[in-house]
Motif scaffolding. Structure first.
Motif, PDB file in Angstrom:
ATOM      1  N   ARG A  23      -4.689 -32.089 -17.223  1.00 26.51           N
ATOM      2  CA  ARG A  23      -5.929 -32.880 -17.279  1.00 26.51           C
ATOM      3  C   ARG A  23      -7.177 -31.990 -17.123  1.00 26.51           C
ATOM      4  N   ILE A  24      -7.157 -31.105 -16.169  1.00 25.95           N
ATOM      5  CA  ILE A  24      -8.346 -30.237 -15.971  1.00 25.95           C
ATOM      6  C   ILE A  24      -8.565 -29.344 -17.196  1.00 25.95           C
ATOM      7  N   ASN A  25      -7.498 -28.768 -17.713  1.00 29.54           N
ATOM      8  CA  ASN A  25      -7.614 -27.912 -18.906  1.00 29.54           C
ATOM      9  C   ASN A  25      -8.140 -28.733 -20.093  1.00 29.54           C
ATOM     10  N   MET A  59     -20.886 -19.874 -29.203  1.00 26.55           N
ATOM     11  CA  MET A  59     -20.316 -19.443 -27.921  1.00 26.55           C
ATOM     12  C   MET A  59     -19.411 -20.548 -27.379  1.00 26.55           C
ATOM     13  N   GLU A  60     -19.860 -21.801 -27.480  1.00 22.93           N
ATOM     14  CA  GLU A  60     -19.057 -22.920 -26.963  1.00 22.93           C
ATOM     15  C   GLU A  60     -17.715 -23.010 -27.691  1.00 22.93           C
ATOM     16  N   SER A  61     -17.716 -22.777 -28.995  1.00 22.15           N
ATOM     17  CA  SER A  61     -16.435 -22.897 -29.693  1.00 22.15           C
ATOM     18  C   SER A  61     -15.514 -21.723 -29.328  1.00 22.15           C
ATOM     19  N   ARG A  62     -16.102 -20.559 -28.991  1.00 19.30           N
ATOM     20  CA  ARG A  62     -15.263 -19.459 -28.469  1.00 19.30           C
ATOM     21  C   ARG A  62     -14.684 -19.818 -27.100  1.00 19.30           C
ATOM     22  N   HIS A  63     -15.509 -20.458 -26.266  1.00 14.89           N
ATOM     23  CA  HIS A  63     -15.021 -20.884 -24.941  1.00 14.89           C
ATOM     24  C   HIS A  63     -13.817 -21.817 -25.094  1.00 14.89           C
ATOM     25  N   LYS A  64     -13.955 -22.747 -26.032  1.00 16.84           N
ATOM     26  CA  LYS A  64     -12.859 -23.705 -26.252  1.00 16.84           C
ATOM     27  C   LYS A  64     -11.562 -22.959 -26.580  1.00 16.84           C
ATOM     28  N   PHE A  86     -12.877 -39.180 -20.105  1.00 14.18           N
ATOM     29  CA  PHE A  86     -13.618 -38.575 -18.998  1.00 14.18           C
ATOM     30  C   PHE A  86     -15.075 -38.287 -19.380  1.00 14.18           C
ATOM     31  N   PHE A  87     -15.284 -37.845 -20.635  1.00 13.04           N
ATOM     32  CA  PHE A  87     -16.633 -37.485 -21.081  1.00 13.04           C
ATOM     33  C   PHE A  87     -17.383 -38.624 -21.759  1.00 13.04           C
ATOM     34  N   ALA A  88     -16.733 -39.790 -21.894  1.00 10.19           N
ATOM     35  CA  ALA A  88     -17.304 -40.860 -22.720  1.00 10.19           C
ATOM     36  C   ALA A  88     -18.715 -41.273 -22.291  1.00 10.19           C
ATOM     37  N   ILE A 109     -29.078 -33.734 -20.470  1.00  9.17           N
ATOM     38  CA  ILE A 109     -27.636 -34.008 -20.411  1.00  9.17           C
ATOM     39  C   ILE A 109     -26.826 -32.730 -20.669  1.00  9.17           C
ATOM     40  N   GLN A 110     -27.090 -32.048 -21.780  1.00 10.50           N
ATOM     41  CA  GLN A 110     -26.258 -30.880 -22.107  1.00 10.50           C
ATOM     42  C   GLN A 110     -26.667 -29.628 -21.333  1.00 10.50           C
ATOM     43  N   SER A 111     -27.941 -29.247 -21.441  1.00 10.34           N
ATOM     44  CA  SER A 111     -28.311 -27.905 -20.953  1.00 10.34           C
ATOM     45  C   SER A 111     -28.531 -27.867 -19.452  1.00 10.34           C
ATOM     46  N   ILE A 113     -27.372 -30.831 -16.931  1.00  7.74           N
ATOM     47  CA  ILE A 113     -26.261 -31.457 -16.196  1.00  7.74           C
ATOM     48  C   ILE A 113     -24.906 -30.857 -16.564  1.00  7.74           C
ATOM     49  N   ILE A 114     -24.582 -30.832 -17.846  1.00  2.38           N
ATOM     50  CA  ILE A 114     -23.241 -30.360 -18.237  1.00  2.38           C
ATOM     51  C   ILE A 114     -23.094 -28.870 -17.956  1.00  2.38           C
ATOM     52  N   GLU A 115     -24.135 -28.085 -18.226  1.00  6.50           N
ATOM     53  CA  GLU A 115     -24.037 -26.642 -17.941  1.00  6.50           C
ATOM     54  C   GLU A 115     -23.894 -26.385 -16.435  1.00  6.50           C
ATOM     55  N   PHE A 117     -22.559 -28.400 -14.278  1.00 10.55           N
ATOM     56  CA  PHE A 117     -21.200 -28.850 -13.966  1.00 10.55           C
ATOM     57  C   PHE A 117     -20.206 -27.746 -14.335  1.00 10.55           C
ATOM     58  N   ALA A 118     -20.398 -27.158 -15.507  1.00 14.45           N
ATOM     59  CA  ALA A 118     -19.512 -26.085 -15.965  1.00 14.45           C
ATOM     60  C   ALA A 118     -19.627 -24.873 -15.027  1.00 14.45           C
ATOM     61  N   ILE A 119     -20.846 -24.476 -14.695  1.00 10.09           N
ATOM     62  CA  ILE A 119     -21.051 -23.304 -13.836  1.00 10.09           C
ATOM     63  C   ILE A 119     -20.390 -23.521 -12.468  1.00 10.09           C
ATOM     64  N   ALA A 120     -20.583 -24.704 -11.902  1.00 10.74           N
ATOM     65  CA  ALA A 120     -19.964 -25.016 -10.611  1.00 10.74           C
ATOM     66  C   ALA A 120     -18.444 -24.945 -10.727  1.00 10.74           C
ATOM     67  N   ALA A 121     -17.898 -25.626 -11.736  1.00 14.56           N
ATOM     68  CA  ALA A 121     -16.438 -25.679 -11.884  1.00 14.56           C
ATOM     69  C   ALA A 121     -15.867 -24.278 -12.114  1.00 14.56           C
ATOM     70  N   TYR A 122     -16.504 -23.481 -12.968  1.00 13.09           N
ATOM     71  CA  TYR A 122     -15.964 -22.160 -13.286  1.00 13.09           C
ATOM     72  C   TYR A 122     -16.113 -21.220 -12.080  1.00 13.09           C
ATOM     73  N   GLN A 183     -13.400 -38.629 -10.030  1.00 17.89           N
ATOM     74  CA  GLN A 183     -12.214 -38.844 -10.862  1.00 17.89           C
ATOM     75  C   GLN A 183     -11.308 -37.621 -10.915  1.00 17.89           C
ATOM     76  N   VAL A 184     -11.916 -36.443 -10.810  1.00 16.00           N
ATOM     77  CA  VAL A 184     -11.164 -35.217 -11.028  1.00 16.00           C
ATOM     78  C   VAL A 184     -10.785 -34.543  -9.699  1.00 16.00           C
ATOM     79  N   ALA A 185     -11.261 -35.106  -8.593  1.00 15.21           N
ATOM     80  CA  ALA A 185     -11.114 -34.432  -7.285  1.00 15.21           C
ATOM     81  C   ALA A 185      -9.656 -34.158  -6.907  1.00 15.21           C
ATOM     82  N   ASP A 187      -6.928 -33.843  -8.841  1.00 16.52           N
ATOM     83  CA  ASP A 187      -6.357 -32.793  -9.687  1.00 16.52           C
ATOM     84  C   ASP A 187      -6.960 -31.432  -9.350  1.00 16.52           C
ATOM     85  N   ALA A 188      -8.268 -31.413  -9.099  1.00 20.45           N
ATOM     86  CA  ALA A 188      -8.928 -30.146  -8.759  1.00 20.45           C
ATOM     87  C   ALA A 188      -8.319 -29.579  -7.471  1.00 20.45           C
ATOM     88  N   ALA A 189      -8.034 -30.451  -6.501  1.00 23.08           N
ATOM     89  CA  ALA A 189      -7.466 -30.009  -5.221  1.00 23.08           C
ATOM     90  C   ALA A 189      -6.109 -29.335  -5.430  1.00 23.08           C
TER      91      ALA A 189
HETATM   92  O1  Y39 Z   1     -21.502 -25.923 -21.661  1.00 18.27           O
HETATM   93  C1  Y39 Z   1     -20.309 -25.980 -21.488  1.00 18.27           C
HETATM   94  O2  Y39 Z   1     -19.573 -25.127 -21.937  1.00 18.27           O
HETATM   95  C2  Y39 Z   1     -19.761 -27.150 -20.781  1.00 18.27           C
HETATM   96  C3  Y39 Z   1     -18.929 -27.936 -21.601  1.00 18.27           C
HETATM   97  C4  Y39 Z   1     -18.339 -27.301 -20.433  1.00 18.27           C
HETATM   98  C5  Y39 Z   1     -18.064 -28.330 -19.438  1.00 18.27           C
HETATM   99  C6  Y39 Z   1     -16.877 -28.090 -18.677  1.00 18.27           C
HETATM  100  C7  Y39 Z   1     -16.774 -29.172 -17.674  1.00 18.27           C
HETATM  101  C8  Y39 Z   1     -15.976 -28.678 -16.572  1.00 18.27           C
HETATM  102  C9  Y39 Z   1     -15.627 -29.747 -15.614  1.00 18.27           C
HETATM  103  C10 Y39 Z   1     -14.347 -29.386 -14.986  1.00 18.27           C
HETATM  104  C11 Y39 Z   1     -14.129 -30.115 -13.733  1.00 18.27           C
HETATM  105  C12 Y39 Z   1     -13.082 -29.407 -12.974  1.00 18.27           C
HETATM  106  C13 Y39 Z   1     -13.040 -29.751 -11.571  1.00 18.27           C
END
Ligand code: Y39
Ligand code: FE
Ligand code: FE
Ligand code: FE
Length: 230
Positions: A23-25, A59-64, A86-88, A109-111, A113-115, A117-122, A183-185, A187-189
């Motif tokens: 799920r996380i992946n 860059m995003e498609s390389r990340h994927k 999850f992303f709906a 939203i993208q640059s 909140i989502i970024e 979220f990504a930085i925190a998660a990574y 929702q993800v807590a 699985d993240a744990a």
């Molecule tokens: O800009 C980006 O590359 C963001 C799309 C990627 C979002 C990744 C969201 C990560 C949430 C993972 C939650 C794990 C606890």
């Protein structure tokens, strides 16, 4: 105290780990795919920044692709249906804003909140990741800081005329992030990523971003409080 995979003796091959990872992946793969699409849409909305935004989308498609390899390396098949769901909320709000030409909302939203979220998660994932995924994620997180920076710079330049729309977009989208985190807590744990650490890192990144754009500490406190009870 930051814990590291070596100390925790995480069993990356256990069924429990692989189940949570499916799920996380998937969330990360879907997030990167949507980020790719979002930057292409932003390139159409912001012709002056088209080249930069297309570069970010690539860059995003390389990340994927990198994160797909992480799943394959652990012999996990990502649960993409779960991830789409999850992303709906954020996806729908981005699409609606884009259709209305609301560039500021799309950037929030993208640059932001989502970024963030990504930085925190990574950041939280890197110390507890398997060796293969750690190397991939270290490369990716550097890029995510540059994506956040794009949004900060644009919104800072256009702060006066964006402020009201940013506050409105924050009010509608920040509560969605808290729901996603909840929702993800569990699985993240399982991956040794603690929810408290994710929330803390997210709030630090997001608060700093709002400050760089031009919001006062008072504004940031008020904006951060939205949806904390979600
Ligand atoms: O800009 C980006 O590359 C963001 C799309 C990627 C979002 C990744 C969201 C990560 C949430 C993972 C939650 C794990 C606890
Ligand atoms: Fe889509
Ligand atoms: Fe990315
Ligand atoms: Fe990104």
């Amino acid at each position: 105290m930051q814990q590291v995979a070596a100390d925790l003796e995480i069993d990356f091959k256990s069924e429990k780990y692989k189940d949570a990872y499916s799920r996380i992946n998937a969330i990360v793969i879907e997030g990167e795919q949507e980020a790719y699409e979002n930057y292409i849409q932003l390139a159409q909305l912001l012709p002056d920044d088209k080249e930069d935004l297309i570069r970010l989308s690539k860059m995003e498609s390389r990340h994927k692709k990198g994160f797909e390899a992480c799943g394959r390396n652990l012999q996990v098949s990502p649960d993409m249906e779960f991830a789409k769901e999850f992303f709906a909320g954020l996806h729908g709000n981005f699409q609606k804003a884009a259709a209305e030409g609301k560039i500021v909302t799309c950037l929030l939203i993208q640059s932001l909140i989502i970024e963030c979220f990504a930085i925190a998660a990574y950041n939280i994932y890197i110390p507890v990741a398997d060796d293969f995924a750690r190397k991939i994620t270290e490369g990716v997180v550097k890029d995510e800081y540059s994506h956040l920076n794009f949004g900060e710079v644009w919104l800072q330049k256009n702060f006066a005329q964006s402020k009201a729309e940013l506050e409105e977009a924050n009010r509608h989208n920040l509560p969605i992030v808290w729901k996603m985190l909840n929702q993800v807590a569990d699985d993240a744990a399982v991956l040794a990523m603690e929810k408290e650490a994710l929330v803390e890192d997210f709030m630090i990144q997001y608060g700093e971003a709002l400050s760089n754009i031009g919001f006062t500490t008072r504004d940031i406190m008020r904006m951060s409080a939205y949806g904390l009870t979600a």
